[in-house]
Motif scaffolding. Structure first.
Motif, PDB file in Angstrom:
ATOM      1  N   ALA A   1      20.810  50.212 -27.333  1.00  0.00           N
ATOM      2  CA  ALA A   1      22.222  49.646 -28.173  1.00  0.00           C
ATOM      3  C   ALA A   1      21.830  48.427 -29.026  1.00  0.00           C
ATOM      4  CB  ALA A   1      23.076  49.331 -26.415  1.00  0.00           C
TER       5      ALA A   1
ATOM      6  N   PRO B   1      24.032  39.797 -20.291  1.00  0.00           N
ATOM      7  CA  PRO B   1      24.113  41.637 -20.031  1.00  0.00           C
ATOM      8  C   PRO B   1      23.356  40.962 -17.940  1.00  0.00           C
ATOM      9  CG  PRO B   1      22.109  41.841 -21.178  1.00  0.00           C
ATOM     10  CD  PRO B   1      22.930  40.528 -21.297  1.00  0.00           C
ATOM     11  N   ALA B   2      23.324  41.982 -17.735  1.00  0.00           N
ATOM     12  CA  ALA B   2      23.017  42.172 -16.190  1.00  0.00           C
ATOM     13  C   ALA B   2      21.715  42.738 -16.482  1.00  0.00           C
ATOM     14  CB  ALA B   2      23.843  42.549 -15.334  1.00  0.00           C
ATOM     15  N   ILE B   3      20.639  41.164 -16.681  1.00  0.00           N
ATOM     16  CA  ILE B   3      19.112  41.581 -16.319  1.00  0.00           C
ATOM     17  C   ILE B   3      18.538  42.117 -15.490  1.00  0.00           C
ATOM     18  CG2 ILE B   3      16.990  40.154 -16.551  1.00  0.00           C
ATOM     19  CD1 ILE B   3      18.836  39.764 -19.613  1.00  0.00           C
TER      20      ILE B   3
ATOM     21  N   ALA C   1      14.911  43.161 -22.123  1.00  0.00           N
ATOM     22  CA  ALA C   1      13.198  43.938 -23.002  1.00  0.00           C
ATOM     23  C   ALA C   1      12.656  44.430 -22.050  1.00  0.00           C
ATOM     24  CB  ALA C   1      13.322  43.455 -24.202  1.00  0.00           C
TER      25      ALA C   1
ATOM     26  N   GLY D   1      15.762  52.414 -23.994  1.00  0.00           N
ATOM     27  CA  GLY D   1      17.186  52.735 -23.355  1.00  0.00           C
ATOM     28  C   GLY D   1      18.528  51.210 -23.114  1.00  0.00           C
ATOM     29  N   GLY D   2      18.619  51.993 -22.632  1.00  0.00           N
ATOM     30  CA  GLY D   2      20.080  50.790 -22.084  1.00  0.00           C
ATOM     31  C   GLY D   2      20.540  49.662 -22.792  1.00  0.00           C
ATOM     32  N   VAL D   3      20.781  49.081 -22.593  1.00  0.00           N
ATOM     33  CA  VAL D   3      21.284  47.656 -23.266  1.00  0.00           C
ATOM     34  C   VAL D   3      20.163  47.185 -24.416  1.00  0.00           C
ATOM     35  CG1 VAL D   3      20.070  45.204 -21.780  1.00  0.00           C
ATOM     36  CG2 VAL D   3      22.370  45.631 -23.185  1.00  0.00           C
ATOM     37  N   ASP D   4      18.698  47.372 -24.289  1.00  0.00           N
ATOM     38  CA  ASP D   4      18.292  46.964 -25.394  1.00  0.00           C
ATOM     39  C   ASP D   4      18.016  48.370 -26.160  1.00  0.00           C
ATOM     40  OD1 ASP D   4      15.845  46.263 -26.775  1.00  0.00           O
ATOM     41  OD2 ASP D   4      14.600  47.233 -25.015  1.00  0.00           O
TER      42      ASP D   4
ATOM     43  N   TYR E   1      15.414  49.141 -14.293  1.00  0.00           N
ATOM     44  CA  TYR E   1      14.550  47.942 -13.370  1.00  0.00           C
ATOM     45  C   TYR E   1      15.118  47.739 -11.728  1.00  0.00           C
ATOM     46  CZ  TYR E   1      11.906  47.155 -17.242  1.00  0.00           C
ATOM     47  OH  TYR E   1      10.578  46.780 -18.263  1.00  0.00           O
TER      48      TYR E   1
ATOM     49  N   GLY F   1      32.380  44.464 -20.685  1.00  0.00           N
ATOM     50  CA  GLY F   1      32.363  45.359 -22.245  1.00  0.00           C
ATOM     51  C   GLY F   1      30.611  45.798 -23.048  1.00  0.00           C
TER      52      GLY F   1
ATOM     53  N   GLY G   1      11.355  48.181 -28.234  1.00  0.00           N
ATOM     54  CA  GLY G   1      12.940  48.890 -28.174  1.00  0.00           C
ATOM     55  C   GLY G   1      12.676  49.834 -26.513  1.00  0.00           C
TER      56      GLY G   1
HETATM   57  N1  AR6 Z   1      26.764  46.462 -23.159  1.00  0.00           N
HETATM   58  C1  AR6 Z   1      26.099  45.420 -22.059  1.00  0.00           C
HETATM   59  N2  AR6 Z   1      25.399  46.161 -20.993  1.00  0.00           N
HETATM   60  C2  AR6 Z   1      25.066  46.868 -21.122  1.00  0.00           C
HETATM   61  C3  AR6 Z   1      24.671  47.919 -22.365  1.00  0.00           C
HETATM   62  C4  AR6 Z   1      25.352  47.151 -23.071  1.00  0.00           C
HETATM   63  N3  AR6 Z   1      25.333  47.610 -24.530  1.00  0.00           N
HETATM   64  N4  AR6 Z   1      24.031  48.883 -22.074  1.00  0.00           N
HETATM   65  C5  AR6 Z   1      23.912  48.681 -20.302  1.00  0.00           C
HETATM   66  N5  AR6 Z   1      24.298  48.000 -19.497  1.00  0.00           N
HETATM   67  P1  AR6 Z   1      19.132  47.842 -18.857  1.00  0.00           P
HETATM   68  P2  AR6 Z   1      16.879  46.402 -16.799  1.00  0.00           P
HETATM   69  C6  AR6 Z   1      23.616  47.283 -18.882  1.00  0.00           C
HETATM   70  O1  AR6 Z   1      18.372  50.056 -17.658  1.00  0.00           O
HETATM   71  O2  AR6 Z   1      17.184  46.783 -15.974  1.00  0.00           O
HETATM   72  C7  AR6 Z   1      15.299  49.301 -21.617  1.00  0.00           C
HETATM   73  O3  AR6 Z   1      14.638  50.802 -21.837  1.00  0.00           O
HETATM   74  C8  AR6 Z   1      23.888  48.257 -17.593  1.00  0.00           C
HETATM   75  O4  AR6 Z   1      24.747  48.788 -16.266  1.00  0.00           O
HETATM   76  O5  AR6 Z   1      19.292  47.994 -19.822  1.00  0.00           O
HETATM   77  O6  AR6 Z   1      16.233  45.196 -17.314  1.00  0.00           O
HETATM   78  C9  AR6 Z   1      14.359  48.345 -21.511  1.00  0.00           C
HETATM   79  O7  AR6 Z   1      13.267  48.915 -22.356  1.00  0.00           O
HETATM   80  C10 AR6 Z   1      23.325  47.186 -16.612  1.00  0.00           C
HETATM   81  O8  AR6 Z   1      23.837  47.388 -15.870  1.00  0.00           O
HETATM   82  O9  AR6 Z   1      18.031  46.757 -18.163  1.00  0.00           O
HETATM   83  C11 AR6 Z   1      13.558  48.033 -20.230  1.00  0.00           C
HETATM   84  O10 AR6 Z   1      12.171  49.533 -20.502  1.00  0.00           O
HETATM   85  C12 AR6 Z   1      22.023  46.340 -17.184  1.00  0.00           C
HETATM   86  O11 AR6 Z   1      22.888  46.684 -18.641  1.00  0.00           O
HETATM   87  C13 AR6 Z   1      14.589  48.582 -19.195  1.00  0.00           C
HETATM   88  O12 AR6 Z   1      15.198  49.731 -20.135  1.00  0.00           O
HETATM   89  C14 AR6 Z   1      20.910  46.536 -17.608  1.00  0.00           C
HETATM   90  O13 AR6 Z   1      20.538  47.734 -17.698  1.00  0.00           O
HETATM   91  C15 AR6 Z   1      14.905  47.181 -18.910  1.00  0.00           C
HETATM   92  O14 AR6 Z   1      15.827  47.917 -17.822  1.00  0.00           O
END
Ligand code: AR6
Length: 174
Positions: free
Chosen positions: A41, A118-120, A28, A36-39, A125, A14, A34
């Motif tokens: 959202a 979430p999967a940090i 983060a 992309g990705g989960v940050d 990264y 989810g 802030g």
């Molecule tokens: N809910 C749950 N999981 C999610 C969501 C969500 N809404 N959106 C993405 N994921 P990432 P990182 C998953 O790239 O690798 C940002 O720009 C995604 O599928 O969000 O730690 C920050 O500002 C993946 O499995 O984080 C940093 O610069 C997981 O969340 C950088 O990205 C983490 O993906 C951090 O990179």
């Protein structure tokens, strides 16, 4: 792993921004401004007040964590942690372990009894999900052994593939 520890862990698929838990964890970056990705959202769902509070914190080193309010989220708090950019070195796992431990510690300090991760580091990264999953679950279980105030830890995965990896690992250690 003991049943009473594993019973506190829930794995599901989810969107972390939709969860009604005391604290959700944000993947983060060191600026806390802030991204992309989960940050992205989480910031979109929480609203602009979150960025304002993050700006006042002034960043967060890799492996550490900082807490803010949740604003428009259902969660009361957002715990922002900065995962390592995966390089394939021994430091990666140490930093990722610290992310989970420091996030859980902040939850305890703020009386948050339920927390969702979430999967940090597993998106931009580049951390391999199998290795990251083991670290996430092992470090969380170790923490729960000595801290009883956290009652529920949710691992929320975006894809069915990632969900299966977590469920398979949990089955292996049960
Ligand atoms: N809910 C749950 N999981 C999610 C969501 C969500 N809404 N959106 C993405 N994921 P990432 P990182 C998953 O790239 O690798 C940002 O720009 C995604 O599928 O969000 O730690 C920050 O500002 C993946 O499995 O984080 C940093 O610069 C997981 O969340 C950088 O990205 C983490 O993906 C951090 O990179």
């Amino acid at each position: 792993m003991k049943k009473e520890i594993l019973d506190k862990i829930e794995v599901k698929r989810g969107d972390v921004t939709k969860l009604k838990v005391d604290a959700i964890v944000n993947a983060a970056n060191v600026s806390l401004l802030g991204g992309g990705g989960v940050d992205g959202a989480i910031h979109r769902a929480a609203g602009p007040e979150l960025l304002k509070e993050c700006k006042s914190i002034g960043g967060c080193p890799t492996g550490e964590a900082r807490i803010t309010k949740g604003y428009n989220l259902l969660a009361k708090y957002v715990i922002h942690t900065v995962g390592p950019v995966y390089k394939g070195t021994i430091e990666d796992s140490r930093y990722l372990t610290n992310c989970y431990q420091n996030s859980l510690r902040l939850a305890v300090e703020n009386q948050a009894a339920s927390i969702a991760f979430p999967a940090i580091s597993c998106g931009v990264y580049g951390y391999p999900i199998q290795d990251a999953c083991r670290i996430a679950i092992d470090s969380t279980c170790n923490f729960l052994k000595t801290n009883e105030s956290v009652k529920k830890v949710v691992f929320i995965l975006f894809s069915t593939e990632d969900l299966k990896i977590y469920n398979d690992y949990l089955a292996k250690i049960t």
